[in-house]
Structure formats: structure tokens, C-alpha cells
Design an enzyme around this catalytic site. Structure first.
Site, PDB file in Angstrom:
ATOM      1  N   THR A   1       0.846  -1.199   0.000  1.00  0.00           N
ATOM      2  CA  THR A   1       0.000   0.000   0.000  1.00  0.00           C
ATOM      3  C   THR A   1       0.877   1.244   0.000  1.00  0.00           C
ATOM      4  O   THR A   1       2.086   1.160  -0.273  1.00  0.00           O
ATOM      5  CB  THR A   1      -0.986  -0.037   1.195  1.00  0.00           C
ATOM      6  N   ASN A   2       0.312   2.391   0.272  1.00  0.00           N
ATOM      7  CA  ASN A   2       1.070   3.646   0.318  1.00  0.00           C
ATOM      8  C   ASN A   2       0.529   4.505   1.447  1.00  0.00           C
ATOM      9  O   ASN A   2      -0.355   4.094   2.193  1.00  0.00           O
ATOM     10  CB  ASN A   2       0.987   4.364  -1.032  1.00  0.00           C
ATOM     11  N   ARG A   3       1.047   5.714   1.561  1.00  0.00           N
ATOM     12  CA  ARG A   3       0.763   6.535   2.742  1.00  0.00           C
ATOM     13  C   ARG A   3      -0.499   7.389   2.630  1.00  0.00           C
ATOM     14  O   ARG A   3      -0.769   8.210   3.488  1.00  0.00           O
ATOM     15  CB  ARG A   3       1.953   7.462   3.019  1.00  0.00           C
ATOM     16  N   SER A   4      -1.272   7.235   1.577  1.00  0.00           N
ATOM     17  CA  SER A   4      -2.442   8.112   1.425  1.00  0.00           C
ATOM     18  C   SER A   4      -3.482   7.850   2.514  1.00  0.00           C
ATOM     19  O   SER A   4      -3.871   6.710   2.762  1.00  0.00           O
ATOM     20  CB  SER A   4      -3.085   7.891   0.048  1.00  0.00           C
TER      21      SER A   4
ATOM     22  N   ALA B   1      -4.403   7.438  -4.438  1.00  0.00           N
ATOM     23  CA  ALA B   1      -3.054   6.976  -4.758  1.00  0.00           C
ATOM     24  C   ALA B   1      -3.194   5.493  -5.110  1.00  0.00           C
ATOM     25  O   ALA B   1      -3.282   4.640  -4.220  1.00  0.00           O
ATOM     26  CB  ALA B   1      -2.122   7.189  -3.578  1.00  0.00           C
TER      27      ALA B   1
END
Ligand code: PMT
Length: 412
Positions: free
Chosen positions: A217-220, A287
Site C-alpha cells: 500500500t502507500n501513505r495516502s 493513490a
């Protein structure tokens, strides 16, 4: 003093709950008046234990009130709510939030909150234990769903020397939030400049499963996308929000919760339609993972088996797909999260994806991008124009984006 609805300056009811931060409400009052607003303070009975109404009498545009039974207005319990352009509550204590969420009207402040159709700006302040209590968070979620704007508390010194989350937001932030709500109203008029438009917004970071317990995943956090959806709704649009988050969503916005890029792609395709007829505007703030595991293990990968080798494949570019099916008049907005060569990379994305606007944020800069309540962006247009939005709230960024969208819709 009798003030008629529609006369300038904007009519702001300043609600003051019973907490030590009530002393900062005095500063909020002064700043609102300095910013050219007509301020009517409403204190709860117990708020007077922290700060006297005489102080507000001296600073505000009209005398402070506490009870529905004072003053000479014939229907005092609804007058302030009806006149208000904005009701701001600072501090919004656990008690005020609870009574407001329950729809109680047992004093002038809560009666005003029930009687108003104005935007309500809530500025919670309390001890960390109270702030984190599920009842308080649930009440806040209910109020958010009803359209309240929340100015979250800060972390810092609290009463009694404790340190933690729950300190009233800085008065400057509170006044900024009120100014922003009023500016958004003034821009869009009573019906809203997006009335009759269907807007689809995506938000949050996708999660691509490796096995049943692990994801890429990512930091959004979804905050920026949610702010766009909320601003579009305030401005009269019919809004669908496709989100990977569980953030609360105000009533009136249709929510589709998704997790993976594939689910997000399906949700977007369903709403946009094969010929693009489903929506007038698409804002892709999500994102989306660029790569996902080719295969997801059906059971948990175990440490004793050593590091797994995960083969990745590219995900389809959802925005490019939407652009390939666009219909005349539709407005498409992409985002670009970059850490270097911001404008060059964003312009390349604008061209490659075939969209009207790209909102570029340098996510390596302080206070910008992932998870912050603030953002700073350059909005690049396919016509070569660039709108710079310096560091501000994500709500203000949302309105700046929608200003460009409204101008594009009008030009087509
Ligand atoms: O959510 P917050 O914590 O509030 O943070 C906000 C944000 C930083 C996530 C937001 O402001 C932002 O920049 N969102 C886009 C992040 C991103 O994925 O950028 P990108 O450069 O990788 O993608 C460019 C555009 O293509 C984006 O509009 C993206 O939604 C879209 N895309 C990307 C990949 C893919 N497979 N399909 C897409 O449609």
C-alpha cells in the site's frame, strides 16, 4: 442589536463550551470581528465558569447570550440559527458534541445548532482520554456525516500539565476555517456553482494483497480526496466518492468503499459508464498502486520459509482508461504525487493521461501531501495555465481545484 439576514458582514454565531480552552474563544471572537464578521457569542451555562460573558460583550458585535429566555426577540431560540451564515463552536466539549449529535436542544447553543441550516464548524477540545473515547469519536462521525466541518484539536499541553491530543486548534486555524466556509459559499451562491453536476471523486491508497494478512500500500490517508468530495457537495454537486478509507462521509454523498486497484477501477467504470455519460467530472485523488502481486497466496506466508519472492505486474491506469472513453464537455482531473521535478513530471502525466488538470503536490515538503491536514499544490491546466496554491487546508485546496473545474465546465 437587530441584524437582518443578508446584510453584510457575515453573521457568525460563536458557540463556547465549558472547557478551559474557553479562554481562547475570546481570541477567536476578536479575530472574527477583526476579519469583518458580525459575531454573536453563545455560551453554555457552565462555560461562564471559565470566562465571563462581559468579556465577549466587550469584544463581539452583539451581547453574549446563554439562555433561550433572555433578550427581547419573540422567538429567541431560533433567531440566531436562522440568521447565521456559519456557526462555529470553540471549544466543542465532549458534552456539547454529545448533545449536538443526539439532536438535543436543552440550551441556547444546542437549540441554535438544531435550528440552523448554516455550515457548522466544530473545534473540539478536551483531555486526551475524553478525545479518544469511542463515544466522542462516534458523535463526531455523526456530526461530520451531517455536514459539520471539524477543525481537529492539536497535540500539546493540556489543563493540569498533561500533554497529549485534545488541545484546541490555534485561533488562527479556526478563523481560517470560518473564512474558508464563507468564501466557498460566496463563490458558489445559494444553489452552488456545481448544482446539477455529477462529480466522481476517488480517495485513499489502494491495498494489494500479498497473502491474507499482508498488503502492498502507500501513505495516502484519503483526506485530500474526501475534502474534494465534501467541497463538491457543498457547492451543489451530486457526488459519488470511491474511497479505500473508513473516514466519515457527510450525508448527501454516495460512498463506495473499495480496497484494491481492481475494485477501484470497477467502481469508477460503473459510475462513469462505457460512453462517459455517467458523470460530468472525475477527480482522481486516490493513490492507486502502480504494481500489484501477480498472485495472492491463499494462506499466510510464514517467516520460517524465508523471504518470499513476490512477482509484480502493472495495474491498469484507471485515469487513462476514463480519458479514452471521455465524452465532450466532461472534465477530468488527475493528481501527481512527486518528490522531485514536480512540475515537469506533472506536466508529463497531464499529457500522457489526456486529462484537463493535474494537481501536483511535492510530497517531500513539510505539511504537504500524505496524511497531513494541509497541502500545497500547483494546478496545471492542459491549456498551459498554472494555479499555485500555497500551504493551506485540504479543504481550501479542494475549493481551488473546483474553481478551475467550474471554469472549465462553463467554457464548454
Ligand atoms: O490521501 P492524503 O493523505 O490526503 O494525501 C493526498 C495525496 C498525496 C494522496 C494526493 O494529493 C495525491 O497526490 N494523489 C495522487 C497520488 C498518486 O498516485 O499520484 P501518481 O502520480 O502515482 O498518479 C497520477 C494520477 O493517476 C493520479 O490521479 C492517480 O489517481 C492516477 N492513477 C495512478 C495509477 C493507476 N494505476 N491508475 C490511476 O488512475
Amino acid at each position: 442589536m437587530a441584524v437582518q439576514r443578508g446584510t453584510e458582514p457575515p453573521f457568525v454565531v460563536l458557540g463556547v463550551g465549558a472547557g478551559i480552552a474557553a479562554y481562547k474563544a475570546v481570541e477567536v471572537c476578536r479575530r472574527l470581528v477583526d476579519a469583518g464578521m458580525h459575531v454573536a457569542p453563545v455560551l453554555t451555562e457552565q462555560a461562564q465558569r471559565f470566562v465571563g460573558r462581559t468579556t465577549f460583550d466587550a469584544l463581539a458585535s452583539e451581547p453574549a447570550r446563554v439562555s433561550v429566555w433572555e433578550g427581547d426577540a419573540p422567538i429567541a431560540h431560533t433567531r440566531l440559527g436562522q440568521l447565521a451564515d456559519v456557526v462555529v463552536v470553540a471549544p466543542a466539549t465532549a458534552d456539547v458534541l454529545g448533545r449536538a449529535a443526539a439532536g438535543l436542544a436543552d440550551d441556547l447553543l444546542t437549540t441554535t445548532l438544531v435550528a440552523t441550516r448554516a455550515v457548522v464548524v466544530l473545534c473540539p477540545a478536551m483531555h486526551t482520554e475524553m478525545w479518544e473515547h469511542p463515544a466522542v469519536q462516534d458523535n463526531l462521525a455523526v456530526l461530520r456525516r451531517r455536514g459539520a466541518v471539524v477543525v481537529p484539536p492539536e497535540t500539546g499541553r493540556l489543563a493540569g500539565g498533561d500533554v497529549g491530543a485534545g488541545r484546541l486548534a490555534d485561533p488562527e486555524r479556526i478563523v481560517d476555517a470560518v473564512v474558508q466556509v464563507l468564501a466557498s459559499r460566496a463563490r458558489s451562491g445559494p444553489a452552488g456553482d456545481l448544482a446539477g453536476r455529477r462529480v466522481l471523486v476517488t480517495a485513499g491508497g489502494t491495498r494489494e494483497p500479498i497473502d491474507p494478512v499482508r498488503v502492498i500500500t502507500n501513505r495516502s490517508s484519503g483526506k485530500q480526496g474526501h475534502a474534494v468530495a465534501e467541497a463538491a457537495r457543498r457547492r451543489g454537486a451530486e457526488v459519488v466518492l470511491v474511497t479505500t478509507t473508513s473516514l466519515p462521509v457527510p450525508a448527501g454523498i454516495e460512498v463506495v468503499r473499495v480496497e484494491t486497484a481492481a475494485e477501484l477501477e470497477t467502481a469508477v467504470a460503473d459510475r462513469v459508464g462505457a460512453d462517459g455519460e455517467g458523470v460530468d467530472v472525475v477527480v482522481m485523488a486516490a493513490a492507486v498502486a502502480d504494481f500489484r502481486p501477480v498472485a495472492t497466496a491463499s494462506s499466510k506466508l510464514h517467516k520460517v520459509d524465508g523471504p518470499p519472492s513476490i512477482v509484480l505486474e502493472p495495474t491498469p491506469d484507471i485515469l487513462t482508461g476514463v480519458a479514452s472513453r471521455r465524452r465532450p464537455g466532461q472534465v477530468l482531473v488527475g493528481f501527481a504525487a512527486e518528490t522531485d521535478d514536480l512540475v515537469e513530471r506533472a506536466r508529463a502525466k497531464l499529457v500522457a493521461k489526456g486529462v484537463d488538470l493535474v494537481v501536483a503536490n511535492d510530497v517531500s515538503a513539510p505539511g504537504v501531501g500524505f496524511d497531513h491536514d494541509t497541502n500545497a499544490v500547483s494546478i496545471l491546466g492542459a491549456d498551459g495555465t498554472v494555479t499555485e496554491v500555497p500551504l493551506t487546508s485540504k479543504g481550501a485546496v479542494a475549493d481551488a481545484i473546483l474553481d478551475r473545474v467550474v471554469a472549465l465546465l462553463a467554457s464548454r
